[in-house]
Design a protein around this motif. Structure first.
Motif, PDB file in Angstrom:
ATOM      1  N   ARG A 114     -47.694  37.945  -2.252  1.00 56.56           N
ATOM      2  CA  ARG A 114     -46.703  36.956  -1.828  1.00 56.56           C
ATOM      3  C   ARG A 114     -45.314  37.576  -1.755  1.00 56.56           C
ATOM      4  O   ARG A 114     -44.955  38.462  -2.532  1.00 56.56           O
ATOM      5  N   ILE A 115     -44.517  37.079  -0.837  1.00 56.86           N
ATOM      6  CA  ILE A 115     -43.123  37.477  -0.726  1.00 56.86           C
ATOM      7  C   ILE A 115     -42.388  36.877  -1.923  1.00 56.86           C
ATOM      8  O   ILE A 115     -42.606  35.716  -2.278  1.00 56.86           O
ATOM      9  N   VAL A 116     -41.543  37.688  -2.569  1.00 60.85           N
ATOM     10  CA  VAL A 116     -40.818  37.229  -3.751  1.00 60.85           C
ATOM     11  C   VAL A 116     -39.318  37.332  -3.540  1.00 60.85           C
ATOM     12  O   VAL A 116     -38.841  38.053  -2.663  1.00 60.85           O
ATOM     13  N   MET A 117     -38.592  36.574  -4.387  1.00 61.49           N
ATOM     14  CA  MET A 117     -37.126  36.563  -4.349  1.00 61.49           C
ATOM     15  C   MET A 117     -36.610  36.509  -5.780  1.00 61.49           C
ATOM     16  O   MET A 117     -37.358  36.209  -6.709  1.00 61.49           O
ATOM     17  N   PHE A 118     -35.331  36.812  -5.976  1.00 64.56           N
ATOM     18  CA  PHE A 118     -34.702  36.625  -7.275  1.00 64.56           C
ATOM     19  C   PHE A 118     -34.539  35.125  -7.504  1.00 64.56           C
ATOM     20  O   PHE A 118     -34.070  34.407  -6.620  1.00 64.56           O
TER      21      PHE A 118
ATOM     22  N   SER B 240     -35.402  37.351   0.099  1.00 69.26           N
ATOM     23  CA  SER B 240     -36.643  38.056  -0.210  1.00 69.26           C
ATOM     24  C   SER B 240     -36.370  39.521  -0.482  1.00 69.26           C
ATOM     25  O   SER B 240     -35.548  40.145   0.166  1.00 69.26           O
ATOM     26  N   LEU B 241     -37.087  40.069  -1.497  1.00 65.61           N
ATOM     27  CA  LEU B 241     -36.843  41.456  -1.851  1.00 65.61           C
ATOM     28  C   LEU B 241     -38.081  42.321  -1.741  1.00 65.61           C
ATOM     29  O   LEU B 241     -37.986  43.528  -1.805  1.00 65.61           O
ATOM     30  N   GLY B 242     -39.260  41.736  -1.570  1.00 62.78           N
ATOM     31  CA  GLY B 242     -40.477  42.526  -1.462  1.00 62.78           C
ATOM     32  C   GLY B 242     -41.702  41.649  -1.553  1.00 62.78           C
ATOM     33  O   GLY B 242     -41.622  40.435  -1.391  1.00 62.78           O
ATOM     34  N   VAL B 243     -42.842  42.290  -1.846  1.00 61.93           N
ATOM     35  CA  VAL B 243     -44.129  41.596  -1.890  1.00 61.93           C
ATOM     36  C   VAL B 243     -44.829  41.943  -3.204  1.00 61.93           C
ATOM     37  O   VAL B 243     -44.906  43.115  -3.590  1.00 61.93           O
TER      38      VAL B 243
ATOM     39  N   ARG C  21     -33.976  35.514   6.892  1.00 57.25           N
ATOM     40  CA  ARG C  21     -34.271  36.760   6.187  1.00 57.25           C
ATOM     41  C   ARG C  21     -35.674  37.203   6.544  1.00 57.25           C
ATOM     42  O   ARG C  21     -36.606  36.408   6.480  1.00 57.25           O
ATOM     43  N   ILE C  22     -35.833  38.457   6.919  1.00 57.19           N
ATOM     44  CA  ILE C  22     -37.169  38.988   7.136  1.00 57.19           C
ATOM     45  C   ILE C  22     -37.464  40.047   6.081  1.00 57.19           C
ATOM     46  O   ILE C  22     -36.560  40.715   5.585  1.00 57.19           O
ATOM     47  N   VAL C  23     -38.745  40.141   5.737  1.00 58.58           N
ATOM     48  CA  VAL C  23     -39.164  41.113   4.732  1.00 58.58           C
ATOM     49  C   VAL C  23     -39.709  42.371   5.389  1.00 58.58           C
ATOM     50  O   VAL C  23     -39.753  43.423   4.795  1.00 58.58           O
ATOM     51  N   GLY C  24     -40.122  42.243   6.652  1.00 56.76           N
ATOM     52  CA  GLY C  24     -40.678  43.391   7.362  1.00 56.76           C
ATOM     53  C   GLY C  24     -41.384  42.963   8.626  1.00 56.76           C
ATOM     54  O   GLY C  24     -41.074  41.910   9.186  1.00 56.76           O
ATOM     55  N   PHE C  25     -42.365  43.778   9.051  1.00 60.77           N
ATOM     56  CA  PHE C  25     -43.037  43.553  10.328  1.00 60.77           C
ATOM     57  C   PHE C  25     -44.548  43.655  10.165  1.00 60.77           C
ATOM     58  O   PHE C  25     -45.045  44.521   9.436  1.00 60.77           O
ATOM     59  N   ALA C  26     -45.265  42.765  10.845  1.00 63.65           N
ATOM     60  CA  ALA C  26     -46.729  42.784  10.799  1.00 63.65           C
ATOM     61  C   ALA C  26     -47.236  44.073  11.429  1.00 63.65           C
ATOM     62  O   ALA C  26     -46.793  44.463  12.500  1.00 63.65           O
TER      63      ALA C  26
ATOM     64  N   LEU D 158     -42.724  46.998   5.183  1.00 62.80           N
ATOM     65  CA  LEU D 158     -41.543  46.372   4.603  1.00 62.80           C
ATOM     66  C   LEU D 158     -40.279  47.018   5.147  1.00 62.80           C
ATOM     67  O   LEU D 158     -40.129  48.235   5.119  1.00 62.80           O
ATOM     68  N   SER D 159     -39.397  46.175   5.642  1.00 63.66           N
ATOM     69  CA  SER D 159     -38.127  46.607   6.192  1.00 63.66           C
ATOM     70  C   SER D 159     -37.185  45.402   6.181  1.00 63.66           C
ATOM     71  O   SER D 159     -36.985  44.754   7.201  1.00 63.66           O
TER      72      SER D 159
END
Length: 126
Positions: free
Chosen positions: A19-23, A42-45, A99-104, A118-119
């Motif tokens: 799952r995508i996570v955030m602070f 979002s900061l990562g997965v 906000r995007i976390v990256g690209f499929a 992730l980008s």
């Protein structure tokens, strides 16, 4: 194996795997929770195991990772979070910033776990 940058964070709530996570309170701590919208910081997965409340959660911050989908995506689509931290295609509306976390890295549908690059970035529509 494709190396990624992984860091452990304390979980302020239960976090499911992939799952995508955030602070959860960026001003006061580095505690995380599942991202809850397409504007969440979002900061990562999370890794496959996720975390229980007050546990430590390994979070992928960079590289090619698995993420669970909350909608249909095509390879190359920018990814953002739905209300449960699942990845969905990021589509900006007029006068919005997402906000995007990256690209499929491959296509998929709701419930699939796909590879994503992730980008983190912002997607803005004027």
């Amino acid at each position: 194996m494709i190396p990624t940058f992984i860091r452990a964070y304390p979980a302020g709530a239960a976090v499911a795997g992939y799952r995508i996570v955030m602070f959860s309170d960026a001003a006061s701590s580095n505690t995380i929770t599942q991202a809850d919208s397409n504007t969440a910081s979002s900061l990562g997965v999370s890794d496959a195991m996720g975390s229980e409340l007050d546990g430590m959660c390994d979070v992928h911050r960079d590289g090619l990772v698995h993420v669970e989908l909350g909608g249909t995506v095509a390879a190359g689509d920018p990814l953002t979070s739905d209300g449960e931290g699942k990845a969905i295609a990021a589509i900006a509306a007029t006068a919005t910033t997402i906000r995007i976390v990256g690209f499929a890295d491959e296509p998929g549908v709701t419930g699939d776990v796909i590879d994503a690059f992730l980008s983190p970035a912002l997607l803005h529509e004027a």
